[in-house]
Design a protein around this motif. Structure first.
Motif, mmCIF file in Angstrom:
data_model
loop_
_atom_site.group_PDB
_atom_site.id
_atom_site.type_symbol
_atom_site.label_atom_id
_atom_site.label_comp_id
_atom_site.label_asym_id
_atom_site.label_seq_id
_atom_site.Cartn_x
_atom_site.Cartn_y
_atom_site.Cartn_z
ATOM 1 N N VAL A 190 0.938 -1.217 0.081
ATOM 2 C CA VAL A 190 0.049 0.117 0.066
ATOM 3 C C VAL A 190 1.007 1.169 0.008
ATOM 4 N N ALA A 191 1.701 1.441 0.919
ATOM 5 C CA ALA A 191 2.574 2.494 0.895
ATOM 6 C C ALA A 191 4.178 2.420 0.691
ATOM 7 N N SER A 192 4.624 1.149 0.558
ATOM 8 C CA SER A 192 5.984 0.799 0.765
ATOM 9 C C SER A 192 6.753 1.169 -0.700
ATOM 10 N N PHE A 193 5.899 1.223 -1.627
ATOM 11 C CA PHE A 193 6.466 1.500 -3.191
ATOM 12 C C PHE A 193 5.818 2.391 -3.784
ATOM 13 N N VAL B 295 11.340 -5.056 3.992
ATOM 14 C CA VAL B 295 11.576 -4.037 3.345
ATOM 15 C C VAL B 295 11.138 -2.780 4.094
ATOM 16 N N ILE B 296 12.208 -1.694 4.357
ATOM 17 C CA ILE B 296 11.864 -0.350 5.285
ATOM 18 C C ILE B 296 12.311 0.723 4.418
ATOM 19 N N LYS B 297 11.217 1.471 4.112
ATOM 20 C CA LYS B 297 11.350 2.711 3.336
ATOM 21 C C LYS B 297 11.584 3.805 4.342
ATOM 22 N N LEU B 298 12.557 4.698 4.120
ATOM 23 C CA LEU B 298 13.015 5.643 4.952
ATOM 24 C C LEU B 298 12.267 6.989 4.405
#
Length: 600
Positions: free
Chosen positions: A153-156, A501-504
């Motif tokens: 939903v919000a990671s990519f 997966v970590i999206k900063l």
């Protein structure tokens, strides 16, 4: 710390390539940076463009036709594919190159935006895409089914310019147990215009690439709409590897490491225990000698002739070492130093083999390594075969600002997490741990539960870690019992769990401005499940077959065999078919012997 302070040489590269990447059809560049201890980071970047009209009409020039037709057939508008092996050592090597946007989790990772009317149609095209890519790259991408597919939903976010009329569906899949090898490198090279025959791609050698401590291959396809020009379809291929210099310098015919002879040892004689049979190694103050031909086994076979910026002066090879260090290049290469004091680039102006040599030299300054903004660690805790737990540790080394990020985790369907057991613990630099409500750390939560044998668990969390603090998240889960046909041949090894997966996020919390997002991926995990003893069915089958054979043979023998007296056996033998045949043979023999007596 913002993106503008993250990996300056990467930002310098992007600034230098931003305008040529749109104007040129093909561009390639190699960036080299020594890393402690005795390692070398090599980042290969290949970028080519094709007009949107020619792409739709299947007029391919630099864009590979094999990949373009797959994207058209599956209605894929944007594609991101990753092949990764090894582990990035952030403590020794610093932050990831390319802000982590070109690296994936261990194994194979794929996500794409597909144009479809609904979710069912998008998933059908997704299966077509994975199966086609599986054959193209000789990988097991066809095993990405519904149980390994998620919809983040919000990671990519899309990296290209897509028309508003497209109904895009994002699908994401991973294969953490996939082994990346030369079978994947060969199709990767075939997508390049020079196909490893010239340019920086001529350095690729499967023995060197897959002997690296860490390596990642990436393919990104996205549409672009630059102002004042027609739409473009851009493909960018990147190869990053960390090589051990001393290990790579060993010749291929003598790959076994051997100890240094005693007369060549450099010992610290100031130690009180130093003697003829005891040596404490003396720390070297000089940089090791290395060259392209030593590390990669060959030099660069001239510039790629079809590159449009391959004219004299193009910066094809860049090196990150202090300007005081001596660097030697072969004839036909020119050097350009940048004012940062650490970056220098070389242009390849001659079709002859280009080599770059760094002699051994004592250096008093080193290239500064940027510390990662966030440290992440994920492990499986607990004991027993029925239940377990997941522990994720986030560390913020900054003492001035907090870190906001999105944590995306994909779990197999046979892991059933209990979200209500989610606990958060904060520890400062003073070492004091305090348990806080999860809502204090977690700002938003998206959770899609698993369905047995249909889909996995998807968990996305918007988190914030305070400055100079360490946050630990723990939740419990239950292990499902599989059918015996669902166990792999190496079931006792464990089951692979995909990396998180970590999206900063930027300080403003939005990645739409101020540069591209930054990504970090944890290591993959091995989950032990209740595994039956597969030798027992074999033992049961063998024992049962033996018992049945003995019982059947004995019973059949009793039912068929007849018990008679010895004097009746001769009469019965004559009455049987065997006796009749034997009697006929005897009669024929007697007749033949009788005729022989009459002749005499």
């Amino acid at each position: 710390m913002t993106v503008l302070l993250f990996f300056p040489f990467i930002l310098l590269l992007l600034a230098a390539l931003s305008s040529p990447s749109i104007a040129s059809d093909y561009h390639e560049q190699l960036i080299l940076q020594p890393l402690p201890p005795s390692s070398l980071l090599a980042s290969f970047n290949f970028r080519s463009n094709a007009s949107q009209a020619s792409f739709e009409q299947q007029h391919f020039r630099y864009f590979p036709r094999s990949l373009g037709q797959i994207l058209q057939h599956s209605h894929t508008k944007e594609l991101h594919l990753r092949f990764t092996t090894g582990r990035w050592d952030a403590e020794s090597w610093g932050a990831l190159p390319w802000n982590g946007t070109k690296e994936g989790g261990t194994g194979v990772e794929l996500w794409a935006w597909i144009d479809a009317a609904n979710d069912e149609e998008a998933f059908a095209k997704w299966i077509t895409l994975t199966q086609s890519l599986s054959g193209l790259f000789c990988a097991s991408l066809n095993f990405i089914d519904s149980t390994r597919t998620t919809r983040p939903v919000a990671s990519f976010k899309p990296g290209g310019d897509h028309p508003a009329s497209n109904q895009l569906h994002l699908l994401h899949g991973t294969l953490p147990g996939e082994v990346v090898c030369t079978e994947n490198l060969t199709p990767f090279l075939k997508l390049l215009p020079c196909k490893g025959k010239a340019g920086i791609s001529s350095l690729f050698d499967g023995h060197k690439l897959f002997d690296a401590s860490w390596q990642s291959m990436s393919i990104d396809v996205r549409p672009l709409s630059p102002q004042g020009s027609e739409g473009l379809v851009q493909i960018e291929q990147t190869v990053d590897m960390v090589l051990d210099i001393e290990r790579s310098k060993r010749p291929r015919d003598n790959p076994i490491p051997r100890p240094v002879p005693a007369d060549q040892l450099v010992c610290d004689t100031s130690k009180p225990y130093n003697s003829e049979d005891t040596c404490y190694p003396l720390e070297k103050t000089s940089e090791n000698e290395w060259s392209l031909s030593q590390v990669f086994g060959r030099g660069i076979n001239g510039p790629c002739p079809i590159t449009e910026d391959g004219s004299p002066g193009a910066k094809t090879v860049c090196l990150r070492v202090p300007h005081e260090r001596d660097v030697l290049v072969t004839a036909g290469g020119s050097e350009t130093k940048y004012p940062d004091g650490f970056t220098r680039c070389f242009s390849i102006d001659s079709p002859r083999v280009f080599d770059l040599v760094l002699p051994e030299q004592e250096i008093h300054s080193h290239v500064p390594l940027v510390e990662p903004i966030l440290h992440a660690e994920r492990t499986i805790i607990g004991h027993g075969q029925e239940r377990g737990g997941m522990r994720v540790i986030f560390g913020n080394p900054s003492s001035a600002s907090s870190v906001d990020f999105i944590y995306f985790e994909t779990l197999p369907w046979f892991i059933r997490p209990y979200i209500h057991t989610l606990q958060a613990t904060i520890a400062g630099r003073d070492g004091v741990h305090r348990r806080v409500p999860a809502s204090e750390i977690i700002k938003e939560t998206f959770y899609r539960p698993a369905i047995d044998r249909e889909r996995g668990t998807q968990l996305e969390l918007a988190l914030s870690v305070p400055a100079a603090s360490t946050v630990t998240l723990i939740y419990d889960f239950e292990k499902a019992v599989l059918r015996y046909t669902e166990y792999p041949p190496d079931a006792n090894r464990g089951f692979n769990v995909a990396p998180a997966v970590i999206k900063l996020l930027h300080p403003a919390g939005d990645n739409s401005e101020g540069g591209s997002p930054m990504y970090i991926r944890t290591t993959s995990l091995l989950l032990p499940l209740p595994t039956p003893d597969f030798s027992m069915p074999y033992n049961v089958i063998i024992l049962t077959s033996t018992v049945i054979a003995l019982a059947f043979g004995s019973i059949f023998n009793l039912l068929v065999r007849r018990f008679v007296a010895a004097d009746e056996a001769k009469v019965l033998v004559r009455q049987t078919l065997k006796g009749r045949v034997f009697g006929g043979i005897v009669a024929i023999r007697d007749r033949i012997s009788g005729k022989a007596e009459k002749v005499e």
